[in-house]
Write an enzyme that holds these catalytic residues in place. Sequence first.
Site, PDB file in Angstrom:
ATOM      1  N   ASP A   1      87.323  34.429  43.199  1.00 56.58           N
ATOM      2  CA  ASP A   1      87.581  33.779  44.473  1.00 56.58           C
ATOM      3  C   ASP A   1      88.254  32.436  44.198  1.00 56.58           C
ATOM      4  O   ASP A   1      88.316  31.973  43.054  1.00 56.58           O
ATOM      5  CB  ASP A   1      86.235  33.598  45.187  1.00 56.58           C
ATOM      6  CG  ASP A   1      86.330  32.791  46.463  1.00 56.58           C
ATOM      7  OD1 ASP A   1      87.231  33.065  47.274  1.00 56.58           O
ATOM      8  OD2 ASP A   1      85.504  31.876  46.641  1.00 56.58           O
ATOM      9  N   LEU A   2      88.757  31.782  45.251  1.00 60.19           N
ATOM     10  CA  LEU A   2      89.363  30.459  45.096  1.00 60.19           C
ATOM     11  C   LEU A   2      88.406  29.330  45.505  1.00 60.19           C
ATOM     12  O   LEU A   2      87.793  28.689  44.668  1.00 60.19           O
ATOM     13  CB  LEU A   2      90.662  30.365  45.908  1.00 60.19           C
ATOM     14  CG  LEU A   2      91.945  30.899  45.270  1.00 60.19           C
ATOM     15  CD1 LEU A   2      93.133  30.690  46.204  1.00 60.19           C
ATOM     16  CD2 LEU A   2      92.203  30.262  43.921  1.00 60.19           C
ATOM     17  N   ASP A   3      88.273  29.092  46.808  1.00 60.95           N
ATOM     18  CA  ASP A   3      87.497  27.947  47.289  1.00 60.95           C
ATOM     19  C   ASP A   3      86.027  28.066  46.915  1.00 60.95           C
ATOM     20  O   ASP A   3      85.393  29.097  47.130  1.00 60.95           O
ATOM     21  CB  ASP A   3      87.639  27.812  48.807  1.00 60.95           C
ATOM     22  CG  ASP A   3      89.048  27.410  49.206  1.00 60.95           C
ATOM     23  OD1 ASP A   3      89.410  26.254  48.949  1.00 60.95           O
ATOM     24  OD2 ASP A   3      89.773  28.256  49.739  1.00 60.95           O
TER      25      ASP A   3
ATOM     26  N   THR B   1      90.868  35.988  47.779  1.00 66.26           N
ATOM     27  CA  THR B   1      90.506  34.839  48.601  1.00 66.26           C
ATOM     28  C   THR B   1      90.602  35.156  50.092  1.00 66.26           C
ATOM     29  O   THR B   1      91.299  36.087  50.491  1.00 66.26           O
ATOM     30  CB  THR B   1      91.429  33.644  48.263  1.00 66.26           C
ATOM     31  OG1 THR B   1      91.131  32.542  49.126  1.00 66.26           O
ATOM     32  CG2 THR B   1      92.892  34.016  48.425  1.00 66.26           C
ATOM     33  N   GLY B   2      89.921  34.354  50.876  1.00 68.63           N
ATOM     34  CA  GLY B   2      90.077  34.442  52.317  1.00 68.63           C
ATOM     35  C   GLY B   2      91.314  33.738  52.821  1.00 68.63           C
ATOM     36  O   GLY B   2      91.719  33.926  53.968  1.00 68.63           O
TER      37      GLY B   2
ATOM     38  N   LYS C   1      87.599  42.460  50.509  1.00 70.23           N
ATOM     39  CA  LYS C   1      88.129  42.164  49.181  1.00 70.23           C
ATOM     40  C   LYS C   1      87.942  43.333  48.222  1.00 70.23           C
ATOM     41  O   LYS C   1      88.842  43.669  47.443  1.00 70.23           O
ATOM     42  CB  LYS C   1      87.443  40.915  48.601  1.00 70.23           C
ATOM     43  CG  LYS C   1      87.819  39.603  49.245  1.00 70.23           C
ATOM     44  CD  LYS C   1      87.152  38.437  48.518  1.00 70.23           C
ATOM     45  CE  LYS C   1      87.509  37.093  49.134  1.00 70.23           C
ATOM     46  NZ  LYS C   1      86.949  35.962  48.385  1.00 70.23           N
TER      47      LYS C   1
ATOM     48  N   ASP D   1      81.360  32.737  45.603  1.00 72.87           N
ATOM     49  CA  ASP D   1      80.371  31.785  46.125  1.00 72.87           C
ATOM     50  C   ASP D   1      80.060  31.978  47.593  1.00 72.87           C
ATOM     51  O   ASP D   1      79.240  31.241  48.148  1.00 72.87           O
ATOM     52  CB  ASP D   1      80.881  30.354  45.928  1.00 72.87           C
ATOM     53  CG  ASP D   1      81.958  29.993  46.946  1.00 72.87           C
ATOM     54  OD1 ASP D   1      81.781  29.011  47.686  1.00 72.87           O
ATOM     55  OD2 ASP D   1      82.980  30.702  47.010  1.00 72.87           O
TER      56      ASP D   1
ATOM     57  N   ASN E   1      81.866  36.354  52.011  1.00 74.53           N
ATOM     58  CA  ASN E   1      83.052  37.208  51.982  1.00 74.53           C
ATOM     59  C   ASN E   1      83.310  37.753  50.575  1.00 74.53           C
ATOM     60  O   ASN E   1      84.212  38.569  50.386  1.00 74.53           O
ATOM     61  CB  ASN E   1      84.278  36.469  52.516  1.00 74.53           C
ATOM     62  CG  ASN E   1      84.646  35.253  51.707  1.00 74.53           C
ATOM     63  OD1 ASN E   1      83.794  34.609  51.092  1.00 74.53           O
ATOM     64  ND2 ASN E   1      85.917  34.905  51.704  1.00 74.53           N
TER      65      ASN E   1
END
Length: 269
Positions: free
Chosen positions: A13-15, A47-48, A195, A218, A221
């Site tokens: 994931d990113l954020d 990512t979202g 995802k 984290d 999602n």
Amino acid sequence: MILKDKIKVIITDLDGTLLNSDHKISAYTKAIFQELHQQNYLLIVATGRHHLDAQSIVSGLDCPVYLVTSNGARIHSPENELLYSIDMESDIVKSIFDLDIDSEITSVLFKENNWQTNHNNDKLNSFSEESKYIPEIVDFNTLEDFKSIKLFFTHHNHQKLVDLKDKILSNYADTFNHAFSLPFCLEFMDKSVDKSIAIGKILELENFIFEETISFGDGFNDEEMLKSTGKALIMGNAPQSLMDTLPHLETILSNDQDGVATYLSEQFL
């Protein structure tokens, strides 16, 4: 078999995961991912975020990465070729706004080239300070075209979003997938979007299986992604509720401690 020999695909994931609290990729993380690429691991960012937003961030890794965006509504190849896309039709999205949404909630439609919102939200804007994916302030009461990639709501009061989620799902439980990427971020996508589903499409294309993957996340999602992969790690900064939902998973260092890169360096390099 040791983990290094089993895993061929690295997914993050990113954020709150690959990015620190300033929404940046650290120099250390960049160096680790370049080394992983040199050792022929397949790299996937899931990512979202919208693809235009995410592409501007992931380009900073300076190595080839598959990109899953909007929680799985878009897949782009390492060469930035669009491989898969799905949108929500205008009529069904408009019907959500007919439910009388609390005016204090910031609502966002993720469009192909911009995002439309009812509020100028400084906290939301801080996630994309360097992005070319720009906001447009609109009046949803007069908007005509609601077709969108993803529907997003944010408010500092988590309960307001829970109430909105319940209101929407009471009418459209069979129409949308939803997720809290953060406690103050509620997202709705087409029912077929997740995802893990998008990652499965990439694995099939590259002739890998989920047992050969490792993932880091984290947020809620990330839940199905974390359940699907051969090995999964939860960030130390993740909400306790996610850790309680997936108690069998190991928790690693936080995003501000370069948790992903540190773990990968120790286990794979």
